[in-house]
Design an enzyme around this catalytic site. Structure first.
Site, PDB file in Angstrom:
ATOM      1  N   CYS A  31       0.754  -0.961  -0.075  1.00 27.32           N
ATOM      2  CA  CYS A  31      -0.234   0.178   0.038  1.00 27.32           C
ATOM      3  C   CYS A  31       0.815   1.455   0.059  1.00 27.32           C
ATOM      4  CB  CYS A  31      -0.797   0.115   1.157  1.00 27.32           C
ATOM      5  SG  CYS A  31      -1.654  -1.507   1.416  1.00 27.32           S
ATOM      6  N   TYR A 170      -5.699 -13.082  -4.520  1.00 32.67           N
ATOM      7  CA  TYR A 170      -5.179 -12.738  -3.331  1.00 32.67           C
ATOM      8  C   TYR A 170      -5.601 -13.323  -2.180  1.00 32.67           C
ATOM      9  CZ  TYR A 170      -3.742  -9.216   0.531  1.00 32.67           C
ATOM     10  OH  TYR A 170      -3.129  -8.599   1.650  1.00 32.67           O
ATOM     11  N   HIS A 173      -3.158 -12.212   4.599  1.00 35.19           N
ATOM     12  CA  HIS A 173      -3.084 -10.971   5.637  1.00 35.19           C
ATOM     13  C   HIS A 173      -4.311 -11.184   6.510  1.00 35.19           C
ATOM     14  CE1 HIS A 173       0.020  -8.933   2.814  1.00 35.19           C
ATOM     15  NE2 HIS A 173       0.532  -9.236   4.111  1.00 35.19           N
ATOM     16  N   ASP A 266       3.634 -10.492   8.955  1.00 30.87           N
ATOM     17  CA  ASP A 266       4.107 -10.242   7.676  1.00 30.87           C
ATOM     18  C   ASP A 266       5.334  -9.132   7.682  1.00 30.87           C
ATOM     19  OD1 ASP A 266       5.035 -10.635   5.130  1.00 30.87           O
ATOM     20  OD2 ASP A 266       3.188  -9.536   4.256  1.00 30.87           O
TER      21      ASP A 266
END
Ligand code: ADP
Ligand code: SF4
Length: 689
Positions: A31, A170, A173, A266
């Site tokens: 991001c 995806y 996360h 992560d």
């Protein structure tokens, strides 16, 4: 590249389905706080990575539909064809440098709040939404699943149209619906999408098949998968279901992008994960299960670590988000043998905080990050000097070091004077606190650069006064004298009613603790009205030294700001484990040699605590005495920068030093008029899209 380059292996091409990465450097999705709201700035970030030599440059999670609306956060958006031109800016910027552009399509399930779209929130089963907002997600029925697949297909088509070379599915996360379906605690379905692992993976398989179909052999399809939730037996574990998922989907995607969940694991900070390559143990088997290329991350900044990961067969491609933010030119520097010029990420997660706060990305190490388009800044290039003149930088903290380094790069003569016996200022001091050792990279990188320049003179033990500045005869002076922590207890919560402090109370400031000038006695109260990170680290240090610590803060959490850097839960857990007596929602009203009086921020009710000393972490006084005195000299340039001008984070001091050096001798009109470019919505559009 010379044949002698020991890192030659890193520059071999890698085939990813129908496309080929020119080398092994892969910027995984991250991001930027720019996304669909500031697409030109985002394209500027991505294009710079491509220029720096990354073979693949990804964007960030990109919402495929209004039911996955992450607003007000500025992620990618591809709800319909109107979003394509903005994304094309990025693919064009990336292709210009012969790199591949990747897009991370996502449906966020119950992680989406749908504030802007006001659409219902979707999840595998009935549940609250992920964030504390007054909404619940509904269990998807078969029609919802069919719709989701169609939205993903449509988004993939649009991604192709926008020029992307790699399209992601995806599932990571703990923020994505594909992964939510895999996790038993989120998926209690009794149909073919629930129950057995095979059923729980069905949606991911279908999304992959759909995307491959749309890709049609023109672009590659990647799967980003969180192989381990790092919850032990309470979650998916790499060695068990994580591996089983890789086995089930083995050769279906063209590329495996594997990491651990959640985001805080992560993107672990150095404070809690000091080892670079910390995900290797989790990833190690993936390449044995699939024949497709594998990319992995783990704050990889060392070329030796990268090389060994490829040689050991852990990964085919070196994944990086933060290292590529701190230094977009890592690949080029390794290729050209300029290893000591790599600006290593310090693992502070200020970049992450930008996204969490909803502002454009910023980086402690790389002040040009996010400013490529906005201000036209390049991380490796700066305009040459305008005149053949000398400059003086006073103060060798982050602001002074950055300012001196950039002035020197421009070719100016630079004299850098530091009062203390070592350079580094607050960075030197803070990096000696527990867990913050890697922050020293901020000064190491700049000192290494400065020491190699013939046009730079550097002096320590040089506390300059106005007479000495006058004697030097340098007419352009930058004052970066920093700030010192105040000892009167005045801060956010005490402005209206400053605490009553007895003259014989034993008061310390963070500077006393960091320099070792004073040690606390007996039980020590830490009063944190700063609420960022420093008080929490000092508490940790003192508790580890065996002191009895009471931690009081007006906030409802310890080190509340660090929720943005993904550390708050770890910091609070650590302080609890260290036996620190935590008093939240408490301000300070009174201090004596034997104790303190705290008052509840809600009721005003007072509590007495016993302590023999207190560390007050509240606000800082700017060091401006020298600056004010220098105003009486006949100087051409006199500029106050960094904490001395506006106390903030280290990232702010570096930025200020950089900006001052860039703007030095620039046409003042130009500086004023082009403060920075903004992406303003034009009201002259004759058509409302
Ligand atoms: P910043 O974050 O703005 O760089 P710091 O507090 O980290 O600020 O660093 C400021 C540095 O300036 C400190 O290392 C301090 O010792 C130094 N300094 C302060 N006053 C003087 C002075 N008169 N002459 C030289 N150095 C000074
Ligand atoms: Fe690394 Fe900190 Fe820069 Fe993020 S902000 S890339 S963690 S140095």
């Amino acid at each position: 590249m010379s044949d002698a380059n020991p890192y030659g292996l890193l520059f071999e091409p890698v085939k990813i389905g129908p496309v080929t990465a020119k080398n092994r450097f892969y910027q995984v999705p991250h991001c930027t706080g720019l996304g669909h709201v500031r697409p030109r700035a985002d394209a500027g970030v991505r294009g710079m990575k491509a220029e720096g030599g990354w073979a693949v440059v990804s964007n960030q999670e990109t919402e495929i539909h209004p039911t996955s609306d992450l607003g007000p956060f500025a992620e990618g958006r591809l709800w319909d064809a109107r979003d394509v031109p903005a994304l094309r800016l990025m693919t064009e910027a990336v292709h210009k440098h012969d790199a591949l552009a990747a897009i991370q399509l996502v449906h966020n399930g119950n992680h989406a709040q749908n504030h802007i779209s006001r659409a219902p929130v979707l999840a595998p089963s009935e549940m609250s939404i992920d964030l504390a907002q007054p909404k619940q997600a509904r269990a998807m029925d078969k029609a919802d699943i069919r719709n989701l697949r169609q939205w993903h297909r449509d988004a993939a088509k649009r991604a192709k149209d926008a020029g992307f070379d790699i399209i992601y599915v995806y599932a990571g996360h703990n923020m994505t619906i594909a992964q939510h379906f895999m996790l038993p605690h989120m998926n209690q379905r009794s149909d073919e999408y629930g129950g057995s692992l095979e059923n729980r993976v069905r949606l991911t398989r279908e999304l992959l098949e759909d995307t491959l179909d749309v890709a049609g052999g023109d672009c590659a399809v990647a799967l980003r998968f969180a192989i381990d939730e790092m919850q032990g037996p309470d979650g998916m574990q790499a060695a068990e279901e994580g591996r089983a998922v890789v086995e089930l989907l083995a050769d279906l995607p063209d590329l495996w992008d594997v990491n651990v969940a959640d985001w805080s694991n992560d993107s672990a900070t150095t404070r809690f994960q000091s080892q670079d390559g910390y995900q290797n143990d989790y990833l190690a088997y993936v390449k044995q299960v699939t024949n497709k290329p594998v990319v992995g991350v783990g704050r990889l900044t060392s070329p030796d670590m990268m090389l060994s990961m490829v040689k050991k067969g852990i990964v085919d491609l070196i994944g990086a988000a933060r290292p590529s933010i701190a230094d977009p030119f890592i690949p080029t520097k390794i290729k050209e043998g300029r290893i000591d010029e790599i600006r290593e990420c310090i693992g502070c997660n200020i970049c992450v905080a930008s996204d969490n706060i909803g502002i454009p990305i910023r980086c402690t190490q790389n002040p040009t990050m996010g400013e490529e388009w906005r201000r036209g800044w390049h991380p490796e290039k700066i305009a040459p000097q305008v005149s053949d003149t000398d400059t003086l930088v006073i103060g060798g903290g982050p602001a002074g070091l950055e300012c001196a380094m950039q002035l020197a790069r421009r070719g100016y003569g630079v004299t850098l004077a530091e009062a203390r016996s070592e350079f580094g200022g607050r960075v030197l001091r803070e990096s000696q606190l527990p867990g913050l050792n890697a922050w020293a990279r901020v000064m190491d990188y700049r000192l290494n650069d400065l020491r190699q320049r013939a046009n730079v003179q550097m002096f320590t033990d040089s506390k300059l006064d106005p007479e000495q500045v006058a004697e030097l005869g340098i007419k352009h002076v930058f004052v970066a004298t920093g700030a010192t922590w105040r000892a009167d207890g005045i801060g956010r919560s005490t402005q209206r009613h400053p605490p009553q402090i007895a003259p014989n109370a034993h008061i310390l400031t963070p500077d006393d603790i960091m320099t070792g000038a004073q040690s606390p006695e007996g039980p020590v109260l830490i009063f944190d009205d700063d609420q960022i990170y420093l008080a929490g680290v000092i508490a940790e240090k003192l508790a580890k030294e065996g002191r009895e610590v009471i931690f009081a803060t007006p906030d409802s959490l310890v080190s509340g700001f660090t929720a943005n850097t993904l550390e708050q839960h770890r910091i609070q857990a650590q302080l609890i484990e260290l036996g620190i007596d935590i008093r939240c929602n408490q301000s300070l009203t009174n201090l004596t040699p034997n104790g303190a009086q705290l008052s509840c921020t809600f009721t005003g009710r007072n509590t007495e605590v016993h302590c023999a000393s207190a560390v007050l972490v509240t606000e800082r006084h700017r060091e401006t005495a020298l600056y004010k005195a220098l105003q009486n000299l006949d100087l051409t340039t006199l500029e106050l920068i960094g904490d001395a001008a506006s106390p903030g984070l280290i990232v702010d001091a570096i930025f200020a030093g950089h900006q001052a050096a860039r703007d030095f001798e620039r046409d003042p009109k130009e500086v004023e008029q082009q403060y920075f470019h903004r992406e303003i919505i034009s009201l002259e559009m004759d058509e409302v899209l």
